[in-house]
Design a protein around this motif. Sequence first.
Motif, PDB file in Angstrom:
ATOM      1  N   LEU A   1       0.826  -1.210   0.000  1.00 49.19           N
ATOM      2  CA  LEU A   1       0.000   0.000   0.000  1.00 49.19           C
ATOM      3  C   LEU A   1       0.857   1.256   0.000  1.00 49.19           C
ATOM      4  O   LEU A   1       0.565   2.214  -0.721  1.00 49.19           O
ATOM      5  N   ALA A   2       1.917   1.246   0.815  1.00 44.34           N
ATOM      6  CA  ALA A   2       2.766   2.432   0.915  1.00 44.34           C
ATOM      7  C   ALA A   2       3.419   2.741  -0.433  1.00 44.34           C
ATOM      8  O   ALA A   2       3.470   3.909  -0.854  1.00 44.34           O
ATOM      9  N   VAL A   3       3.910   1.695  -1.102  1.00 46.79           N
ATOM     10  CA  VAL A   3       4.535   1.904  -2.421  1.00 46.79           C
ATOM     11  C   VAL A   3       3.500   2.479  -3.386  1.00 46.79           C
ATOM     12  O   VAL A   3       3.763   3.422  -4.139  1.00 46.79           O
ATOM     13  N   ALA A   4       2.290   1.931  -3.345  1.00 44.77           N
ATOM     14  CA  ALA A   4       1.235   2.408  -4.244  1.00 44.77           C
ATOM     15  C   ALA A   4       0.867   3.862  -3.924  1.00 44.77           C
ATOM     16  O   ALA A   4       0.692   4.681  -4.826  1.00 44.77           O
ATOM     17  N   LEU A   5       0.781   4.166  -2.638  1.00 49.44           N
ATOM     18  CA  LEU A   5       0.331   5.508  -2.246  1.00 49.44           C
ATOM     19  C   LEU A   5       1.421   6.566  -2.427  1.00 49.44           C
ATOM     20  O   LEU A   5       1.134   7.759  -2.418  1.00 49.44           O
ATOM     21  N   LYS A   6       2.664   6.121  -2.571  1.00 44.60           N
ATOM     22  CA  LYS A   6       3.759   7.087  -2.778  1.00 44.60           C
ATOM     23  C   LYS A   6       3.695   7.676  -4.186  1.00 44.60           C
ATOM     24  O   LYS A   6       4.058   8.815  -4.418  1.00 44.60           O
ATOM     25  N   LYS A   7       3.226   6.829  -5.116  1.00 47.67           N
ATOM     26  CA  LYS A   7       3.116   7.294  -6.508  1.00 47.67           C
ATOM     27  C   LYS A   7       2.035   8.361  -6.598  1.00 47.67           C
ATOM     28  O   LYS A   7       1.017   8.279  -5.896  1.00 47.67           O
ATOM     29  N   ALA A   8       2.284   9.342  -7.484  1.00 43.69           N
ATOM     30  CA  ALA A   8       1.269  10.379  -7.654  1.00 43.69           C
ATOM     31  C   ALA A   8       0.184   9.868  -8.598  1.00 43.69           C
ATOM     32  O   ALA A   8       0.492   9.290  -9.645  1.00 43.69           O
ATOM     33  N   PHE A   9      -1.039   9.988  -8.195  1.00 46.26           N
ATOM     34  CA  PHE A   9      -2.168   9.662  -9.094  1.00 46.26           C
ATOM     35  C   PHE A   9      -3.369  10.483  -8.683  1.00 46.26           C
ATOM     36  O   PHE A   9      -3.412  11.024  -7.578  1.00 46.26           O
ATOM     37  N   ARG A  10      -4.336  10.544  -9.568  1.00 43.23           N
ATOM     38  CA  ARG A  10      -5.519  11.366  -9.290  1.00 43.23           C
ATOM     39  C   ARG A  10      -6.325  10.741  -8.152  1.00 43.23           C
ATOM     40  O   ARG A  10      -6.560   9.536  -8.147  1.00 43.23           O
ATOM     41  N   GLY A  11      -6.710  11.550  -7.222  1.00 43.21           N
ATOM     42  CA  GLY A  11      -7.525  11.069  -6.104  1.00 43.21           C
ATOM     43  C   GLY A  11      -6.700  10.424  -5.001  1.00 43.21           C
ATOM     44  O   GLY A  11      -7.238   9.719  -4.146  1.00 43.21           O
ATOM     45  N   ARG A  12      -5.358  10.645  -5.026  1.00 43.80           N
ATOM     46  CA  ARG A  12      -4.501  10.003  -4.034  1.00 43.80           C
ATOM     47  C   ARG A  12      -4.869  10.426  -2.605  1.00 43.80           C
ATOM     48  O   ARG A  12      -4.921   9.606  -1.704  1.00 43.80           O
ATOM     49  N   SER A  13      -5.191  11.697  -2.440  1.00 39.26           N
ATOM     50  CA  SER A  13      -5.544  12.179  -1.098  1.00 39.26           C
ATOM     51  C   SER A  13      -6.783  11.462  -0.576  1.00 39.26           C
ATOM     52  O   SER A  13      -6.852  11.083   0.593  1.00 39.26           O
TER      53      SER A  13
END
Lengths: 477, 294
Positions: free
Chosen positions: B89-101
């Motif tokens: 999850l952390a690796v996925a959430l580190k990447k910038a993508f729309r709706g990340r927040s």
Amino acid sequence: MDDAKTKGRISRRDLLKAAGVGVLAAGIGPAVVIPGRARAANKTLKIVQWSHFVPSYDKWFDPWAKSWGASRGVDVVVDHVSIGDVVPRATAEVAAQAGHDVHMFLGLASAFEEHVIDLSDAVRTIEKKHGPQLGLAKRSTYNPFTRKQFALSDMWVADPGDYLKSVWTEIGMPGGPSTWEDLVKAAPEIKKKHPEMQIPIGIGLSQELDSNMAARGMLWCFGGSIQDKEGNVVLNSPETLHALEYAKRLFSAGMTRAVLSWTPASNNQALNARETAYILNSISAYRSAQDNKLPVADDIFFTPALKGPTGIQLASEHVMSGYVVWKFSKNQDLAKEFLVALVDASRDSALASKLYNLPSFYGAAADPGVPAAKRPKAGSDWVAGQCKSDPFGSKPADKLTVLAAADQWSTNIGYPGFANPAEGEIFDTFVVTDMFAKAATGALSPKEALAEADTRAKQIFNKWRKKGFVGGGSKDR
Amino acid sequence: MNMKRDRFLGAVLLLPALAFIALLVGAPFLMALVLAVTTSSAGSLDVTFVGLQNFRDVFGSPVFRTALRNTLVFTLASQAAVILLGNVLAVALKKAFRGRSFVRFLILMPWAAPIALSTLGWLWIFDSTFSAINWILKVSGYFGPGEWYYWLGDTALGMIAVVTVHVWRMLPFTTVIILAGLTSIPEEVHEAADIDGAGFFSKLFHVTIPMMLPILFVAVLFGTVFTFTDMSVVYLLTRGGPYNSTHVLASLAFQEGVLGGDVGRGAAIALFLLPLLVVMAVLMLRRSRRAEVL
């Protein structure tokens, strides 16, 4: 600084002064300014009460208690806790030696005997007015070994069988089961007629209240018990083994592992969803179906306790109030007065609970003016009359008739003896329920399950004997 | 003079924390040590000394031995799952993508929700009669006639349910810690590895994990101590059933000590946690001291 600007603003010094005066006023104000109020504040009776399964009861109890207090210039505070929090709350309050004055237990208060006052005089007052209490109420609240009336019961709840009449009619038993063996016979028939029904016979074998009661009923009807009349541990008996072997047969004939995880509400939900055709419960499942206007309500009927092969026909009381007054309470006399008044209101209590509560002193439900000697019979007749013509919309109106004589097939935890702290601990730690569950599911053989439970039961009894609260021991089996 | 005043001020500032620990941790702990060797019952501070009798009794109990085993299984299984999933999850959430927040907010929800409330939801998901999972499996045709999972009525499924809920509960916290660790690795280090031709797994095992080790260690230690002493999920979900087979030590201690009123026995059960927790505490202190030195 401009006067106009400072006008209306409060300096830090002013604020501190105002706060100081406020604190002082809050501290001594009520005593000085409102003397009457100060007296009332000194006389506050605090009560812990469960959140009743029938919500209308709480709606009656809270204002009734307040108004009783108001008539005596006492502020009565009622706090409700869930059924699971009754014992932990008591433990915490005793440890802190503070909290409420009156604590309502469901089941046994006996484990707290050393921390509560003797209520013999309150019981004598009530018996003088209304006649004797039921035997099962006395056996649940009095310890003959220490001769202490450690609790006072105003009500108890019967534990009949609840069944779906349409289903049992289809299998040729319109009156429902009358023996434990009937359940084993009926289960495959119900399965055949209603393959969609998950649990033909819904008797809990879980770590909760209803399962605890059901397991005891099964044990007693097969002639077994945890203790004898003198408090000797007699669990290890051929009768108990027989009951466990029966449980194994019943489980494989008509139950699933769902019953091992049930909460007190699960059997109600399963019956009302027609996922089971028979449960052991109070009338709460039925009342909730009525309240929610579920069509199943008209199909739910009741049977008395089932008979075992020994001919014994007994069920455990489903719930039983056991009010205690803590030794640390500073309002002990007031608390006793309150309990007497509560018993006096037994008729209102039964009606407020929609006949879920039955009086522990039947005489208290008699018409006013009936002489003391005749009150138990008159009260019993009144209860029977209500059950035979349910004022809460049963169809047919006599659906609850079975409750009219429920005292004859109901008994106390600790049967055939009195309730005591050892029985209470065995109840609260699910020793008997787990024995049945292990034997029924094959997790252990009936003999192994019995041996395990017997060892634990003896440990618990011996511990309480050493503390001087439980008798027996010389004839432990 | 200033030094003296600073020392005094330091002591004063430390005092509330020390008093808090002494009153709410130290005193109950000492009391538990005393109670475990007595016949104390519910709410009573009776100190009739029985030596190690309570310990002998509980060790002879099959329910206790099951609870001890369950505690280890519960802790190891949930920590392994939490660390693995937390990394993903952390690796996925580190990447910038729309709706990340928004996704980050959603992932934090289980941590913020009161456990009693969220477990009620899980109780329905795993209910043995009305389980949402079972009904989906039934409707989708996965279950044949008479097939059903009795999630909370079966020992193995019960433990799976307990571990699942605990993982769900712990995952957000671990993810946030790991995410903080990942973010703190300088980008230049990754760039240097890229220039050297390192692939994803090379970077993971030779750069990311070694640099993350201190923070991973803290996450594991914290999670282990928290899980080892936790009883809420077990108590709310299975209440130790069926037939006391899913108890962990903390929930069994509560059942015996508070519900059953045998405080001495309950304290003895709870104290079995002590040796492992001491080891954990020492490791945590050493790790934090080393981090301080670095």
